[in-house]
Scaffold this motif. Structure first.
Motif, PDB file in Angstrom:
ATOM      1  N   GLY A  98       0.788  -1.227   0.000  1.00 29.74           N
ATOM      2  CA  GLY A  98       0.000   0.000   0.000  1.00 29.74           C
ATOM      3  C   GLY A  98       0.818   1.273   0.000  1.00 29.74           C
ATOM      4  O   GLY A  98       0.261   2.371  -0.101  1.00 29.74           O
ATOM      5  N   GLN A  99       2.128   1.172   0.125  1.00 30.83           N
ATOM      6  CA  GLN A  99       2.977   2.376   0.095  1.00 30.83           C
ATOM      7  C   GLN A  99       3.587   2.513  -1.295  1.00 30.83           C
ATOM      8  O   GLN A  99       4.199   1.568  -1.813  1.00 30.83           O
ATOM      9  CB  GLN A  99       4.115   2.261   1.100  1.00 30.83           C
ATOM     10  CG  GLN A  99       3.653   2.203   2.540  1.00 30.83           C
ATOM     11  CD  GLN A  99       4.867   2.285   3.467  1.00 30.83           C
ATOM     12  OE1 GLN A  99       5.448   3.343   3.660  1.00 30.83           O
ATOM     13  NE2 GLN A  99       5.240   1.154   4.020  1.00 30.83           N
ATOM     14  N   HIS A 100       3.431   3.720  -1.890  1.00 27.84           N
ATOM     15  CA  HIS A 100       3.871   3.941  -3.273  1.00 27.84           C
ATOM     16  C   HIS A 100       5.142   4.768  -3.315  1.00 27.84           C
ATOM     17  O   HIS A 100       5.329   5.688  -2.502  1.00 27.84           O
ATOM     18  CB  HIS A 100       2.765   4.665  -4.057  1.00 27.84           C
ATOM     19  CG  HIS A 100       1.545   3.802  -4.219  1.00 27.84           C
ATOM     20  ND1 HIS A 100       1.320   3.022  -5.330  1.00 27.84           N
ATOM     21  CD2 HIS A 100       0.492   3.578  -3.380  1.00 27.84           C
ATOM     22  CE1 HIS A 100       0.185   2.355  -5.175  1.00 27.84           C
ATOM     23  NE2 HIS A 100      -0.335   2.681  -3.986  1.00 27.84           N
ATOM     24  N   VAL A 101       5.980   4.485  -4.291  1.00 29.27           N
ATOM     25  CA  VAL A 101       7.147   5.333  -4.556  1.00 29.27           C
ATOM     26  C   VAL A 101       6.623   6.671  -5.078  1.00 29.27           C
ATOM     27  O   VAL A 101       5.717   6.693  -5.926  1.00 29.27           O
ATOM     28  CB  VAL A 101       8.069   4.667  -5.603  1.00 29.27           C
ATOM     29  CG1 VAL A 101       9.212   5.599  -5.999  1.00 29.27           C
ATOM     30  CG2 VAL A 101       8.621   3.348  -5.063  1.00 29.27           C
ATOM     31  N   PRO A 102       7.126   7.803  -4.583  1.00 24.55           N
ATOM     32  CA  PRO A 102       6.647   9.100  -5.076  1.00 24.55           C
ATOM     33  C   PRO A 102       6.752   9.186  -6.605  1.00 24.55           C
ATOM     34  O   PRO A 102       7.775   8.801  -7.196  1.00 24.55           O
ATOM     35  CB  PRO A 102       7.579  10.099  -4.394  1.00 24.55           C
ATOM     36  CG  PRO A 102       8.036   9.399  -3.155  1.00 24.55           C
ATOM     37  CD  PRO A 102       8.114   7.945  -3.507  1.00 24.55           C
ATOM     38  N   ASP A 103       5.690   9.722  -7.225  1.00 20.27           N
ATOM     39  CA  ASP A 103       5.622   9.789  -8.696  1.00 20.27           C
ATOM     40  C   ASP A 103       6.840  10.466  -9.300  1.00 20.27           C
ATOM     41  O   ASP A 103       7.333  10.065 -10.355  1.00 20.27           O
ATOM     42  CB  ASP A 103       4.357  10.556  -9.130  1.00 20.27           C
ATOM     43  CG  ASP A 103       3.109   9.712  -8.889  1.00 20.27           C
ATOM     44  OD1 ASP A 103       3.251   8.472  -8.767  1.00 20.27           O
ATOM     45  OD2 ASP A 103       2.015  10.303  -8.803  1.00 20.27           O
ATOM     46  N   VAL A 104       7.326  11.511  -8.640  1.00 19.64           N
ATOM     47  CA  VAL A 104       8.425  12.298  -9.222  1.00 19.64           C
ATOM     48  C   VAL A 104       9.651  11.427  -9.491  1.00 19.64           C
ATOM     49  O   VAL A 104      10.379  11.639 -10.474  1.00 19.64           O
ATOM     50  CB  VAL A 104       8.780  13.500  -8.308  1.00 19.64           C
ATOM     51  CG1 VAL A 104       9.291  13.059  -6.955  1.00 19.64           C
ATOM     52  CG2 VAL A 104       9.794  14.423  -8.971  1.00 19.64           C
ATOM     53  N   LEU A 105       9.868  10.403  -8.656  1.00 18.18           N
ATOM     54  CA  LEU A 105      11.055   9.562  -8.836  1.00 18.18           C
ATOM     55  C   LEU A 105      10.925   8.654 -10.058  1.00 18.18           C
ATOM     56  O   LEU A 105      11.926   8.097 -10.536  1.00 18.18           O
ATOM     57  CB  LEU A 105      11.314   8.727  -7.574  1.00 18.18           C
ATOM     58  CG  LEU A 105      11.648   9.528  -6.312  1.00 18.18           C
ATOM     59  CD1 LEU A 105      11.868   8.596  -5.117  1.00 18.18           C
ATOM     60  CD2 LEU A 105      12.881  10.402  -6.527  1.00 18.18           C
ATOM     61  N   LEU A 106       9.695   8.487 -10.532  1.00 20.34           N
ATOM     62  CA  LEU A 106       9.467   7.644 -11.715  1.00 20.34           C
ATOM     63  C   LEU A 106       9.337   8.504 -12.971  1.00 20.34           C
ATOM     64  O   LEU A 106       9.145   7.983 -14.066  1.00 20.34           O
ATOM     65  CB  LEU A 106       8.181   6.810 -11.533  1.00 20.34           C
ATOM     66  CG  LEU A 106       8.083   6.030 -10.212  1.00 20.34           C
ATOM     67  CD1 LEU A 106       6.712   5.366 -10.079  1.00 20.34           C
ATOM     68  CD2 LEU A 106       9.176   4.987 -10.125  1.00 20.34           C
ATOM     69  N   SER A 107       9.440   9.833 -12.807  1.00 22.61           N
ATOM     70  CA  SER A 107       9.110  10.745 -13.905  1.00 22.61           C
ATOM     71  C   SER A 107      10.224  10.883 -14.937  1.00 22.61           C
ATOM     72  O   SER A 107       9.984  11.287 -16.074  1.00 22.61           O
ATOM     73  CB  SER A 107       8.802  12.144 -13.345  1.00 22.61           C
ATOM     74  OG  SER A 107      10.020  12.710 -12.829  1.00 22.61           O
ATOM     75  N   GLY A 108      11.464  10.608 -14.536  1.00 23.00           N
ATOM     76  CA  GLY A 108      12.591  10.825 -15.448  1.00 23.00           C
ATOM     77  C   GLY A 108      12.991  12.299 -15.554  1.00 23.00           C
ATOM     78  O   GLY A 108      13.904  12.632 -16.304  1.00 23.00           O
TER      79      GLY A 108
END
Ligand SMILES: C[S@@+](CC[C@H](N)C(=O)[O-])C[C@H]1O[C@@H](n2cnc3c(N)ncnc32)[C@H](O)[C@@H]1O
Length: 244
Positions: free
Chosen positions: A187-197
Motif C-alpha cells: 500500500g505504500q507507493h514510490v513518489p511519482d516524481v522519482l518515476l518521472s525521469g
C-alpha cells in the motif's frame, strides 16, 4: 590510507577487516590495516599489561609502558601516524571530523580496556575520540566504527565515487528518502516524481525531502547547515504549516 590498530584483542578485527568494503579497499590498494598486540610490548616475564588503580577502587587499568612503547614503535618523527586514543571522554566523532582524519593518511588507534588507560598515556596521543555518550567494554568496536566511517571517505574505497558525497551529514543535512523496486509495497507507493525521469524535478524533490527530514528529526543540524534562500523559504513553509 593506513590504519595501525593497537589492541589486546587483535582477533576481534579479523572478520570485519576481511569482508565487504574494507576487504575491497585493501584489494584495490586504497586501505591497509596493521594489527599490533599491546601485549607484545610488555617487557616483564609475564607480559603484564594491566594493574590495579592507585588509590583503590574496582577493576584494572591499562599500564602506560606497553601502550606508549607500541605507539613509539610506529615512529616518533613528523611522518609518524596521527595518534588517537578511543575514549568516551574524547571529542565526539562526526562526519566532518572523519573527513579530516581521512586526509591524514595514517592513523594509530589505541583501544583501551578495563577501567581505561593510565592517565599519562594522554600526553602521547594527538587526540581522544568518542563514538558517543555511552560506555563500551573496550575500544575495539569504537575503532571499527572510526575505521568504517573514515575508510568510505578514502578515494578508491567505495565502488561508486559519488556515493559518500550525498549521504546524511555530508551537506549538513540528513539524506533524502531512498526507494527501490517494487513501485508499490503493502500500500505504500514510490513518489511519482522519482518515476518521472525529470532530473530537475527529482533534484528539487530530494533537496526538499532532505530539508523536511532534517527539520523533523534533527532540527539542531539546521543551525549549522549551509542553506540557500530557497532552502530557507521552504523551511519557513514547513514552520508555517506546523504552527498554522
Ligand atoms: C569500560 S571503558 C572505560 C571507561 C572509563 N572508566 C570512563 O568512565 O571514562 C574501556 C575502554 O573502552 C573504550 N570506550 C568505551 N566507551 C567508548 C566510547 N563511547 N567511545 C570510544 N571508546 C570507548 C575506551 O578505549 C576505554 O578505555
Amino acid at each position: 590510507m593506513r590504519f595501525h590498530i593497537l589492541t589486546l584483542f587483535p582477533e576481534l578485527f579479523t572478520s570485519v577487516l576481511a569482508a565487504t568494503m574494507l576487504q575491497k579497499g585493501q584489494e584495490r590498494g586504497a586501505l591497509r590495516f596493521d594489527l599490533h598486540n599491546i601485549r607484545d610490548y610488555a617487557t616483564d616475564k609475564h607480559r603484564v599489561t594491566d594493574d590495579t588503580p592507585y588509590g583503590g577502587g574496582q577493576g584494572m587499568v591499562l599500564k602506560p609502558e606497553p601502550v606508549v612503547a607500541a605507539l613509539e614503535a610506529l615512529g616518533t618523527g613528523p611522518a609518524r601516524p596521527w595518534r588517537i586514543l578511543l575514549s568516551p571522554q574524547g571529542r565526539p566523532l562526526t562526519q566532518e571530523h572523519a573527513a579530516t582524519l581521512a586526509a591524514r593518511g595514517q592513523l594509530a588507534l589505541v583501544c583501551g580496556r578495563y577501567e581505561g588507560v593510565d592517565e599519562r598515556v594522554r600526553a602521547f596521543v594527538d587526540e581522544e575520540l568518542s563514538i558517543g555518550d555511552f560506555i563500551l567494554s573496550g575500544g575495539e568496536i569504537a575503532a571499527l566504527v572510526v575505521i568504517d566511517t573514515v575508510s568510505r571517505l578514502v578515494p578508491g574505497v567505495l565502488g561508486c565515487g559519488d556515493s559518500a558525497a550525498v549521504e546524511s551529514f555530508s551537506e549538513g543535512l540528513l539524506e533524502y528518502p531512498q526507494y527501490t523496486r517494487p513501485p508499490e509495497f503493502r500500500g505504500q507507493h514510490v513518489p511519482d516524481v522519482l518515476l518521472s525521469g525529470d532530473h530537475g524535478a527529482i533534484a528539487r524533490w530530494r533537496r526538499h525531502e532532505a530539508l523536511r527530514r532534517t527539520f523533523e528529526q534533527r532540527p539542531d543540524l539546521l543551525e549549522r547547515a549551509p542553506l540557500t534562500d530557497a532552502d530557507r523559504a521552504f523551511l519557513a513553509s514547513l514552520v508555517a504549516r506546523r504552527d498554522g
